[in-house]
Design a protein around this motif. Structure first.
Motif, PDB file in Angstrom:
ATOM      1  N   ILE A  83       1.231  -1.260  -0.125  1.00 13.81           N
ATOM      2  CA  ILE A  83      -0.528  -0.099  -0.182  1.00 13.81           C
ATOM      3  C   ILE A  83       0.708   1.203   0.218  1.00 13.81           C
ATOM      4  O   ILE A  83       0.778   1.962  -0.680  1.00 13.81           O
ATOM      5  CB  ILE A  83      -0.988  -0.018   1.374  1.00 13.81           C
ATOM      6  CG1 ILE A  83      -2.078  -0.995   1.331  1.00 13.81           C
ATOM      7  CG2 ILE A  83      -1.885   1.324   1.555  1.00 13.81           C
ATOM      8  CD1 ILE A  83      -2.987  -0.928   2.379  1.00 13.81           C
ATOM      9  N   ALA A  84       1.822   1.237   0.742  1.00  8.41           N
ATOM     10  CA  ALA A  84       2.716   2.218   1.257  1.00  8.41           C
ATOM     11  C   ALA A  84       3.203   2.627  -0.388  1.00  8.41           C
ATOM     12  O   ALA A  84       3.547   3.865  -0.989  1.00  8.41           O
ATOM     13  CB  ALA A  84       4.242   2.130   1.782  1.00  8.41           C
ATOM     14  N   GLY A  85       3.764   1.702  -1.028  1.00 10.61           N
ATOM     15  CA  GLY A  85       4.692   1.646  -3.286  1.00 10.61           C
ATOM     16  C   GLY A  85       3.221   1.851  -3.710  1.00 10.61           C
ATOM     17  O   GLY A  85       4.289   2.921  -4.759  1.00 10.61           O
ATOM     18  N   LEU A 233       8.057   1.944 -12.923  1.00  7.95           N
ATOM     19  CA  LEU A 233       7.203   0.762 -13.339  1.00  7.95           C
ATOM     20  C   LEU A 233       7.843  -0.454 -12.070  1.00  7.95           C
ATOM     21  O   LEU A 233       7.405  -1.371 -11.742  1.00  7.95           O
ATOM     22  CB  LEU A 233       8.139   0.805 -14.489  1.00  7.95           C
ATOM     23  CG  LEU A 233       7.430  -0.821 -14.845  1.00  7.95           C
ATOM     24  CD1 LEU A 233       6.138  -1.610 -14.676  1.00  7.95           C
ATOM     25  CD2 LEU A 233       8.525  -0.730 -16.391  1.00  7.95           C
ATOM     26  N   VAL A 234       9.587  -0.541 -11.972  1.00 11.97           N
ATOM     27  CA  VAL A 234       9.470  -1.235 -10.882  1.00 11.97           C
ATOM     28  C   VAL A 234       9.489  -1.283  -9.352  1.00 11.97           C
ATOM     29  O   VAL A 234       8.573  -2.192  -9.123  1.00 11.97           O
ATOM     30  CB  VAL A 234      11.295  -1.083 -11.116  1.00 11.97           C
ATOM     31  CG1 VAL A 234      11.933  -2.133  -9.452  1.00 11.97           C
ATOM     32  CG2 VAL A 234      12.314  -1.523 -12.360  1.00 11.97           C
ATOM     33  N   SER A 235       9.837  -0.207  -8.802  1.00 14.64           N
ATOM     34  CA  SER A 235       8.823  -0.343  -7.348  1.00 14.64           C
ATOM     35  C   SER A 235       7.938  -0.424  -8.067  1.00 14.64           C
ATOM     36  O   SER A 235       6.944  -0.568  -7.092  1.00 14.64           O
ATOM     37  CB  SER A 235       8.950   1.086  -6.919  1.00 14.64           C
ATOM     38  OG  SER A 235      10.558   1.277  -7.443  1.00 14.64           O
ATOM     39  N   GLY A 236       6.988  -0.118  -8.777  1.00 12.97           N
ATOM     40  CA  GLY A 236       5.279  -0.245  -8.382  1.00 12.97           C
ATOM     41  C   GLY A 236       4.942  -1.666  -8.734  1.00 12.97           C
ATOM     42  O   GLY A 236       3.731  -2.008  -7.947  1.00 12.97           O
ATOM     43  N   PHE A 237       5.169  -1.456  -9.611  1.00 16.06           N
ATOM     44  CA  PHE A 237       6.005  -3.946  -9.659  1.00 16.06           C
ATOM     45  C   PHE A 237       5.904  -4.452  -8.850  1.00 16.06           C
ATOM     46  O   PHE A 237       5.385  -4.924  -8.823  1.00 16.06           O
ATOM     47  CB  PHE A 237       5.825  -4.028 -11.452  1.00 16.06           C
ATOM     48  CG  PHE A 237       5.227  -5.319 -11.836  1.00 16.06           C
ATOM     49  CD1 PHE A 237       4.211  -4.727 -12.243  1.00 16.06           C
ATOM     50  CD2 PHE A 237       5.725  -6.397 -11.585  1.00 16.06           C
ATOM     51  CE1 PHE A 237       3.328  -6.193 -13.384  1.00 16.06           C
ATOM     52  CE2 PHE A 237       4.849  -7.198 -12.410  1.00 16.06           C
ATOM     53  CZ  PHE A 237       3.881  -7.053 -12.874  1.00 16.06           C
ATOM     54  N   MET A 238       6.656  -4.273  -8.345  1.00 16.28           N
ATOM     55  CA  MET A 238       7.131  -5.338  -7.151  1.00 16.28           C
ATOM     56  C   MET A 238       6.059  -5.201  -5.847  1.00 16.28           C
ATOM     57  O   MET A 238       5.593  -5.908  -5.133  1.00 16.28           O
ATOM     58  CB  MET A 238       8.662  -4.608  -6.620  1.00 16.28           C
ATOM     59  CG  MET A 238       9.312  -5.084  -7.460  1.00 16.28           C
ATOM     60  SD  MET A 238      10.300  -6.630  -7.238  1.00 16.28           S
ATOM     61  CE  MET A 238      11.018  -6.555  -5.562  1.00 16.28           C
ATOM     62  N   SER A 239       5.605  -4.093  -5.841  1.00 17.20           N
ATOM     63  CA  SER A 239       4.880  -3.518  -5.267  1.00 17.20           C
ATOM     64  C   SER A 239       2.921  -4.793  -4.994  1.00 17.20           C
ATOM     65  O   SER A 239       2.302  -5.616  -4.319  1.00 17.20           O
ATOM     66  CB  SER A 239       4.173  -2.220  -4.535  1.00 17.20           C
ATOM     67  OG  SER A 239       5.161  -1.678  -4.167  1.00 17.20           O
ATOM     68  N   ALA A 240       3.096  -4.617  -6.116  1.00 17.36           N
ATOM     69  CA  ALA A 240       1.521  -4.591  -6.947  1.00 17.36           C
ATOM     70  C   ALA A 240       1.924  -6.639  -7.012  1.00 17.36           C
ATOM     71  O   ALA A 240       0.911  -7.301  -6.749  1.00 17.36           O
ATOM     72  CB  ALA A 240       1.068  -4.225  -8.344  1.00 17.36           C
ATOM     73  N   TYR A 291      -1.700   3.500  10.571  1.00 11.40           N
ATOM     74  CA  TYR A 291      -0.673   3.942  11.881  1.00 11.40           C
ATOM     75  C   TYR A 291       1.440   3.694  11.873  1.00 11.40           C
ATOM     76  O   TYR A 291       2.146   4.022  12.442  1.00 11.40           O
ATOM     77  CB  TYR A 291      -1.053   3.085  12.853  1.00 11.40           C
ATOM     78  CG  TYR A 291      -1.698   4.012  13.583  1.00 11.40           C
ATOM     79  CD1 TYR A 291      -2.239   4.436  14.405  1.00 11.40           C
ATOM     80  CD2 TYR A 291      -2.921   3.002  13.191  1.00 11.40           C
ATOM     81  CE1 TYR A 291      -3.591   4.720  14.351  1.00 11.40           C
ATOM     82  CE2 TYR A 291      -4.375   4.207  13.265  1.00 11.40           C
ATOM     83  CZ  TYR A 291      -4.617   4.666  14.892  1.00 11.40           C
ATOM     84  OH  TYR A 291      -5.852   4.869  14.099  1.00 11.40           O
ATOM     85  N   ALA A 292       1.997   3.432  10.463  1.00 11.62           N
ATOM     86  CA  ALA A 292       3.079   3.124  10.574  1.00 11.62           C
ATOM     87  C   ALA A 292       3.856   3.626   9.255  1.00 11.62           C
ATOM     88  O   ALA A 292       4.917   4.294   8.969  1.00 11.62           O
ATOM     89  CB  ALA A 292       3.268   1.771  10.515  1.00 11.62           C
ATOM     90  N   GLY A 293       2.872   4.566   8.792  1.00 14.44           N
ATOM     91  CA  GLY A 293       3.010   4.845   7.249  1.00 14.44           C
ATOM     92  C   GLY A 293       4.219   4.829   6.332  1.00 14.44           C
ATOM     93  O   GLY A 293       3.953   3.551   5.692  1.00 14.44           O
ATOM     94  N   ASP A 294       4.994   5.550   5.374  1.00 13.70           N
ATOM     95  CA  ASP A 294       5.483   5.287   4.097  1.00 13.70           C
ATOM     96  C   ASP A 294       6.447   3.939   4.733  1.00 13.70           C
ATOM     97  O   ASP A 294       7.076   3.795   3.647  1.00 13.70           O
ATOM     98  CB  ASP A 294       5.738   6.632   3.390  1.00 13.70           C
ATOM     99  CG  ASP A 294       4.193   7.502   2.602  1.00 13.70           C
ATOM    100  OD1 ASP A 294       3.286   6.777   2.769  1.00 13.70           O
ATOM    101  OD2 ASP A 294       5.177   8.306   2.502  1.00 13.70           O
ATOM    102  N   GLY A 295       7.326   4.337   5.501  1.00  5.00           N
ATOM    103  CA  GLY A 295       8.199   3.456   5.956  1.00  5.00           C
ATOM    104  C   GLY A 295       8.037   2.187   6.893  1.00  5.00           C
ATOM    105  O   GLY A 295       9.121   1.488   6.928  1.00  5.00           O
ATOM    106  N   VAL A 296       6.787   1.320   6.496  1.00  6.36           N
ATOM    107  CA  VAL A 296       6.409   0.342   7.318  1.00  6.36           C
ATOM    108  C   VAL A 296       7.257  -1.080   6.150  1.00  6.36           C
ATOM    109  O   VAL A 296       7.600  -0.736   5.295  1.00  6.36           O
ATOM    110  CB  VAL A 296       4.435   0.342   6.507  1.00  6.36           C
ATOM    111  CG1 VAL A 296       4.623  -0.321   4.967  1.00  6.36           C
ATOM    112  CG2 VAL A 296       4.576  -1.050   7.289  1.00  6.36           C
TER     113      VAL A 296
END
Length: 461
Positions: A83-85, A233-240, A291-296
């Motif tokens: 979700i953060a990514g 692309l790379v970061s987004g697809f890793m999250s997906a 509650y953990a934010g982007d750094g989860v």
């Protein structure tokens, strides 16, 4: 291969026209076509009336709990970081959308099993589709897939132990400990012998998630929720890909159904799985991200603070181990059936039967340990698994199953046209996940400085 046995897949034109017109409507709930009910080939376990070891003993709720135990484990721990990514809106859209599609493709897998009762593994399904070549292709890829999943559990065990002990020893040693514990628990030869483990696994992961959610809620103020985020692309697809991993166990469904007392009750097991996993995924991922934010962290248990993370990992150890054990059982059973199907040995407890089972279990866990030590980065390993295997077994192959079962009827009615579109979508989703996923995971593993193979370093950092 006799193709005259329908499953629940309705309107399958597999009998001569004159017989099809006069056949009685099967109990499939489809009024588009009438099909003839017959028998293809006996199931892998045969008549078990006088067998020492009986396999076809699972009730639907036991099968459902086993499916929950193997599915709701590592995947949920990667969701908050996904979700953060991606941002909340696209992440939830992918989670709910693919959850619905995965439910449908799971049902199609069940239809294929009903249609061909002898199918007890992906290899048998491959033989139906492509003969001997398909059998070998799907047998090899399914075993590799399951071993990679086993490796992900060994890897997570090392992360957990490094967190709990504050890296008291080399990560490779922790990996060996995980290998030995998993090997011992995987020794029972029937799935029913593992149903009690599924209850422990589910309780374990739920307790760990609740502790983590409470801890991050108490320790932190809510972080701003980002509906979307800027990514590449790379970061987004890793999250997906990490979201897709939460629906990555379809390849085990054939074996699960083969040990059901009543295979026709599989939809109940599937409904139990999907209702529980989607509910858990949505609540846990959103709360921890909020509650953990982007750094989860990923796995998410690391976001609870040093002390609580150690407690959470300690409580989560049973599910980290047991989910991998159930997956290993499916892999070992596929090989075991391949060797002994059609013989009395599959139902006996003699030296050869027991020794062969032990040897298969040990060999696969050793291979899984080697993979885990070779790719010691959690997210990268999950993405690679999704790209190589989950893309096909959870989405593309079920779509192909449907087109095979409904050959010649794809556009025979509005309902068939709609289902043709849905199954074509499943195939496209699988192909996209495979192509883009391989590129993204390969680049991430190559670029990550912490991805050194067979390293004693602390991988919980």
């Amino acid at each position: 291969m006799d193709r005259s046995v329908p499953g629940m897949a309705s309107g399958i034109e597999t009998v001569p026209e004159e017989k099809r017109k006069s056949a009685q409507l099967s109990s499939t709930g489809d009024d588009d076509q009438k099909v003839e009910i017959g028998s293809c080939r006996h199931d892998a376990f045969g008549d078990e009336q006088h067998a020492q070891v009986k396999y076809k003993t699972l009730k639907w709720w036991q099968c459902g709990m086993l499916m929950v135990a193997e599915t709701v484990s590592l995947g949920v721990l990667a969701l908050p970081a996904a979700i953060a990514g991606l941002g909340l809106a696209p992440a939830l859209a992918i989670l709910i959308g693919l959850g619905g599609l995965a439910t449908y493709t799971g049902y199609v897998t069940g239809q294929f099993k009903w249609r061909y009762p002898h199918v007890s593994s992906a290899a048998d399904a491959g033989e139906v589709l492509m003969g001997g070549f398909g059998r070998e292709l799907l047998f090899g890829s399914n075993i590799l897939y399951l071993v990679f999943l086993m490796a992900s559990h060994v890897l997570t065990f090392t992360v957990a132990m490094n967190t709990i002990t504050k890296h008291a020893t080399c990560s490779i040693v922790f990996g060996v400990v995980g290998l030995l514990v998993s090997f011992l628990l995987a020794l029972p030869r029937t799935l029913k012998g593992m149903t009690w483990l599924s209850a422990i696994s589910f309780t374990s992961i739920m307790a760990a998630l609740f502790i983590t959610m409470i801890a991050v809620g108490v320790q932190n103020d809510p972080f701003p929720v980002k509906a979307t985020v800027k990514t590449d692309l790379v970061s987004g697809f890793m999250s997906a890909a990490n979201i897709v991993f939460t629906f990555a166990t379809h390849n085990t469904f054939f074996t699960m159904m083969s040990e059901l007392k009543e295979p026709r009750e599989f939809p109940k097991s599937l409904a139990l799985l999907q209702c529980l996993d989607l509910s858990i995924y949505l609540v846990a991922s959103v709360v921890i991200y909020r509650y953990a934010g982007d750094g989860v962290a990923s796995p998410a248990l690391g976001s609870a603070g040093p002390l609580i993370a150690r407690i959470a990992y300690g409580i989560a150890l049973p599910t980290i181990i047991i989910a991998g054990v159930i997956i290993s059982h499916i892999a070992c059973k596929s090989i075991y059936i391949r060797i002994f199907a059609g013989t009395n040995r599959i139902h006996t407890k003699d030296f050869v039967a027991v020794g062969s089972w032990i040897g298969i279990v040990l060999s696969l866990w050793i291979v899984a340990w080697i993979i885990a030590m070779s790719i010691p980065v959690f997210n990268s390993l999950l993405s690679l698994i999704v790209s190589l295997f989950a893309s096909w077994f959870s989405f593309a192959l079920p779509g192909i199953f449907w087109f095979w079962m409904n050959k010649g009827l794809w556009f025979s009615s509005p309902r068939k046209i709609l289902l043709s579109f849905v199954n074509a979508l499943a195939i496209v989703v699988g192909l996209v996940l495979c192509g883009l996923g391989l590129y993204s995971s390969g680049k991430t593993i190559h670029d990550d400085p912490s991805s050194a193979s067979f390293s004693c370093a602390d991988n919980s950092l």
